[in-house]
Design a protein around this motif. Sequence first.
Motif, PDB file in Angstrom:
ATOM      1  N   ILE A 236       0.852  -1.184   0.000  1.00 28.63           N
ATOM      2  CA  ILE A 236       0.000   0.000   0.000  1.00 28.63           C
ATOM      3  C   ILE A 236       0.888   1.233   0.000  1.00 28.63           C
ATOM      4  O   ILE A 236       1.747   1.392   0.881  1.00 28.63           O
ATOM      5  CB  ILE A 236      -0.930   0.054   1.235  1.00 28.63           C
ATOM      6  CG1 ILE A 236      -1.785  -1.205   1.314  1.00 28.63           C
ATOM      7  CG2 ILE A 236      -1.798   1.306   1.200  1.00 28.63           C
ATOM      8  CD1 ILE A 236      -1.243  -2.261   2.253  1.00 28.63           C
ATOM      9  N   ILE A 237       0.706   2.112  -0.983  1.00 31.22           N
ATOM     10  CA  ILE A 237       1.427   3.384  -1.017  1.00 31.22           C
ATOM     11  C   ILE A 237       0.407   4.513  -0.938  1.00 31.22           C
ATOM     12  O   ILE A 237      -0.458   4.656  -1.805  1.00 31.22           O
ATOM     13  CB  ILE A 237       2.291   3.515  -2.281  1.00 31.22           C
ATOM     14  CG1 ILE A 237       3.372   2.430  -2.289  1.00 31.22           C
ATOM     15  CG2 ILE A 237       2.935   4.910  -2.350  1.00 31.22           C
ATOM     16  CD1 ILE A 237       4.276   2.457  -3.495  1.00 31.22           C
ATOM     17  N   LYS A 238       0.516   5.304   0.131  1.00 32.11           N
ATOM     18  CA  LYS A 238      -0.404   6.412   0.354  1.00 32.11           C
ATOM     19  C   LYS A 238       0.156   7.667  -0.308  1.00 32.11           C
ATOM     20  O   LYS A 238       1.324   7.998  -0.122  1.00 32.11           O
ATOM     21  CB  LYS A 238      -0.595   6.626   1.857  1.00 32.11           C
ATOM     22  CG  LYS A 238      -1.191   5.413   2.575  1.00 32.11           C
ATOM     23  CD  LYS A 238      -0.883   5.413   4.059  1.00 32.11           C
ATOM     24  CE  LYS A 238       0.593   5.122   4.310  1.00 32.11           C
ATOM     25  NZ  LYS A 238       0.929   5.087   5.751  1.00 32.11           N
ATOM     26  N   THR A 239      -0.690   8.353  -1.078  1.00 34.13           N
ATOM     27  CA  THR A 239      -0.233   9.512  -1.845  1.00 34.13           C
ATOM     28  C   THR A 239      -0.959  10.795  -1.438  1.00 34.13           C
ATOM     29  O   THR A 239      -1.312  11.628  -2.272  1.00 34.13           O
ATOM     30  CB  THR A 239      -0.406   9.252  -3.348  1.00 34.13           C
ATOM     31  OG1 THR A 239      -1.766   8.877  -3.617  1.00 34.13           O
ATOM     32  CG2 THR A 239       0.511   8.135  -3.824  1.00 34.13           C
ATOM     33  N   GLY A 240      -1.190  10.942  -0.130  1.00 36.05           N
ATOM     34  CA  GLY A 240      -1.767  12.175   0.402  1.00 36.05           C
ATOM     35  C   GLY A 240      -3.151  12.448  -0.143  1.00 36.05           C
ATOM     36  O   GLY A 240      -4.018  11.557  -0.178  1.00 36.05           O
ATOM     37  N   ILE A 246      -2.787   0.354  -4.196  1.00 32.31           N
ATOM     38  CA  ILE A 246      -2.671  -0.953  -3.550  1.00 32.31           C
ATOM     39  C   ILE A 246      -2.352  -2.002  -4.604  1.00 32.31           C
ATOM     40  O   ILE A 246      -2.908  -1.986  -5.707  1.00 32.31           O
ATOM     41  CB  ILE A 246      -3.990  -1.339  -2.847  1.00 32.31           C
ATOM     42  CG1 ILE A 246      -4.349  -0.323  -1.764  1.00 32.31           C
ATOM     43  CG2 ILE A 246      -3.891  -2.737  -2.226  1.00 32.31           C
ATOM     44  CD1 ILE A 246      -5.755  -0.468  -1.225  1.00 32.31           C
ATOM     45  N   SER A 247      -1.453  -2.904  -4.267  1.00 28.74           N
ATOM     46  CA  SER A 247      -1.189  -4.057  -5.117  1.00 28.74           C
ATOM     47  C   SER A 247      -1.289  -5.331  -4.287  1.00 28.74           C
ATOM     48  O   SER A 247      -0.741  -5.406  -3.192  1.00 28.74           O
ATOM     49  CB  SER A 247       0.210  -3.970  -5.744  1.00 28.74           C
ATOM     50  OG  SER A 247       0.524  -5.176  -6.430  1.00 28.74           O
ATOM     51  N   ASP A 248      -2.003  -6.313  -4.832  1.00 27.20           N
ATOM     52  CA  ASP A 248      -2.051  -7.631  -4.198  1.00 27.20           C
ATOM     53  C   ASP A 248      -1.198  -8.641  -4.969  1.00 27.20           C
ATOM     54  O   ASP A 248      -1.333  -9.850  -4.796  1.00 27.20           O
ATOM     55  CB  ASP A 248      -3.486  -8.137  -4.081  1.00 27.20           C
ATOM     56  CG  ASP A 248      -4.166  -8.291  -5.443  1.00 27.20           C
ATOM     57  OD1 ASP A 248      -3.512  -8.077  -6.486  1.00 27.20           O
ATOM     58  OD2 ASP A 248      -5.363  -8.632  -5.466  1.00 27.20           O
ATOM     59  N   GLY A 249      -0.304  -8.117  -5.812  1.00 24.84           N
ATOM     60  CA  GLY A 249       0.556  -8.969  -6.613  1.00 24.84           C
ATOM     61  C   GLY A 249      -0.025  -9.325  -7.959  1.00 24.84           C
ATOM     62  O   GLY A 249       0.698  -9.713  -8.876  1.00 24.84           O
ATOM     63  N   ASN A 250      -1.351  -9.161  -8.090  1.00 27.77           N
ATOM     64  CA  ASN A 250      -2.021  -9.480  -9.352  1.00 27.77           C
ATOM     65  C   ASN A 250      -2.650  -8.256  -9.998  1.00 27.77           C
ATOM     66  O   ASN A 250      -2.721  -8.164 -11.220  1.00 27.77           O
ATOM     67  CB  ASN A 250      -3.117 -10.526  -9.114  1.00 27.77           C
ATOM     68  CG  ASN A 250      -2.562 -11.842  -8.602  1.00 27.77           C
ATOM     69  OD1 ASN A 250      -1.607 -12.373  -9.164  1.00 27.77           O
ATOM     70  ND2 ASN A 250      -3.145 -12.351  -7.533  1.00 27.77           N
ATOM     71  N   GLN A 251      -3.092  -7.350  -9.166  1.00 21.54           N
ATOM     72  CA  GLN A 251      -3.835  -6.204  -9.672  1.00 21.54           C
ATOM     73  C   GLN A 251      -3.486  -4.961  -8.864  1.00 21.54           C
ATOM     74  O   GLN A 251      -3.130  -5.048  -7.678  1.00 21.54           O
ATOM     75  CB  GLN A 251      -5.340  -6.485  -9.574  1.00 21.54           C
ATOM     76  CG  GLN A 251      -6.223  -5.410 -10.203  1.00 21.54           C
ATOM     77  CD  GLN A 251      -7.691  -5.819 -10.209  1.00 21.54           C
ATOM     78  OE1 GLN A 251      -8.027  -7.000 -10.044  1.00 21.54           O
ATOM     79  NE2 GLN A 251      -8.581  -4.861 -10.400  1.00 21.54           N
ATOM     80  N   ILE A 252      -3.569  -3.799  -9.518  1.00 20.39           N
ATOM     81  CA  ILE A 252      -3.343  -2.511  -8.849  1.00 20.39           C
ATOM     82  C   ILE A 252      -4.689  -1.816  -8.681  1.00 20.39           C
ATOM     83  O   ILE A 252      -5.488  -1.738  -9.623  1.00 20.39           O
ATOM     84  CB  ILE A 252      -2.370  -1.636  -9.652  1.00 20.39           C
ATOM     85  CG1 ILE A 252      -0.964  -2.254  -9.623  1.00 20.39           C
ATOM     86  CG2 ILE A 252      -2.328  -0.210  -9.080  1.00 20.39           C
ATOM     87  CD1 ILE A 252       0.039  -1.524 -10.477  1.00 20.39           C
ATOM     88  N   TYR A 253      -4.920  -1.318  -7.484  1.00 23.98           N
ATOM     89  CA  TYR A 253      -6.164  -0.623  -7.164  1.00 23.98           C
ATOM     90  C   TYR A 253      -5.839   0.831  -6.832  1.00 23.98           C
ATOM     91  O   TYR A 253      -4.955   1.109  -6.022  1.00 23.98           O
ATOM     92  CB  TYR A 253      -6.859  -1.279  -5.969  1.00 23.98           C
ATOM     93  CG  TYR A 253      -7.114  -2.753  -6.149  1.00 23.98           C
ATOM     94  CD1 TYR A 253      -8.324  -3.214  -6.647  1.00 23.98           C
ATOM     95  CD2 TYR A 253      -6.134  -3.697  -5.817  1.00 23.98           C
ATOM     96  CE1 TYR A 253      -8.561  -4.577  -6.811  1.00 23.98           C
ATOM     97  CE2 TYR A 253      -6.363  -5.057  -5.983  1.00 23.98           C
ATOM     98  CZ  TYR A 253      -7.574  -5.490  -6.477  1.00 23.98           C
ATOM     99  OH  TYR A 253      -7.796  -6.828  -6.650  1.00 23.98           O
TER     100      TYR A 253
END
Length: 324
Positions: A236-240, A246-253
């Motif tokens: 999870i990378i928070k961008t303010g 979010i990545s679960d290894g298969n998909q980016i949300y």
Amino acid sequence: MKILGMGNALVDMMIRIEHEQVFDEFGLLKGGMRLVDAAFIDRLLARLKPLPVEIAAGGSAANTMYGLGKLGIETSFIGKVAADDMGKFMTEDMLKSRIQPRLLQGIEPTGIALALVTPDSERTFAVNLGCAIELSPEDIDAEMFEGYDIFHIEGYLIQNKELLDKALQLAKEAGAKVSFDLASFDVVAENLDYLKSIIGKYVDILFANEDEARAFSGLGPEKALMEISKTIPVTIIKTGDKGSLISDGNQIYKIGVIPATSIDTTGAGDLYAAGFLYGLVKALPMEICGNIGALLAGKVIGVLGAKMKDDKWEEIKIELNKLV
């Protein structure tokens, strides 16, 4: 499911300031965290004496446990405080927040995190760890980790690498997933090789903000997410105010933010982690987990500090029911 947290047990002292001159005067980097001694805290408080101070139990991992406890998740927290008023305050505050405190007794006074909040809602920390830094590998054992499904730990504990190593190993041996918050970009930059080694070996869920992700990978948020998620199951990378990735290894949300008037960003990342982990233990889809994280983060930036009153939590629970 049960979640165990471990981190520096600190009492937050929050002061709103109008001008940033004090940063230069005291050698503080805006948005960063500097470790200082008790005398430094006293001098800074004296310099800001006319301004009101708000006090709350804090520390990154403790704040995350607070959010989870308020949402009804069974939590516990390992840390070290002194037999002083601040230590008593922290113990009582955790019990009120439905956190089972496993607070060991230290020698030095209870740690203090002095947060200076500027009009843009950014916070800058001067931290005296006090007896929090006395938490040692000898203080923890396998029994403390038994029965917990997730172990959430903060990167601020990096001042004691032997403690961090043992805690991560015990958590894995107990069958818990490890959730790790990178904590601060300056902590990441100063300990990069070590962090990469333990994260690759132990971590299942990694939280970072944009600056921390850049310090860790040398890349912007989207590329950092793709790079980090090659070895971490959930990143999870928070961008303010742009939301989070979010990545679960298969998909980016890509997760948005809720409309909010920002007063103070203290605790935003910690409460985001609480919301996300809540969704995770409830086996909700990744996107919903992120939206719950965004909900808690959006609510907490509307107050000073990382604690919210009961009426705010009632609002959160109403909106949470709409999300799930």
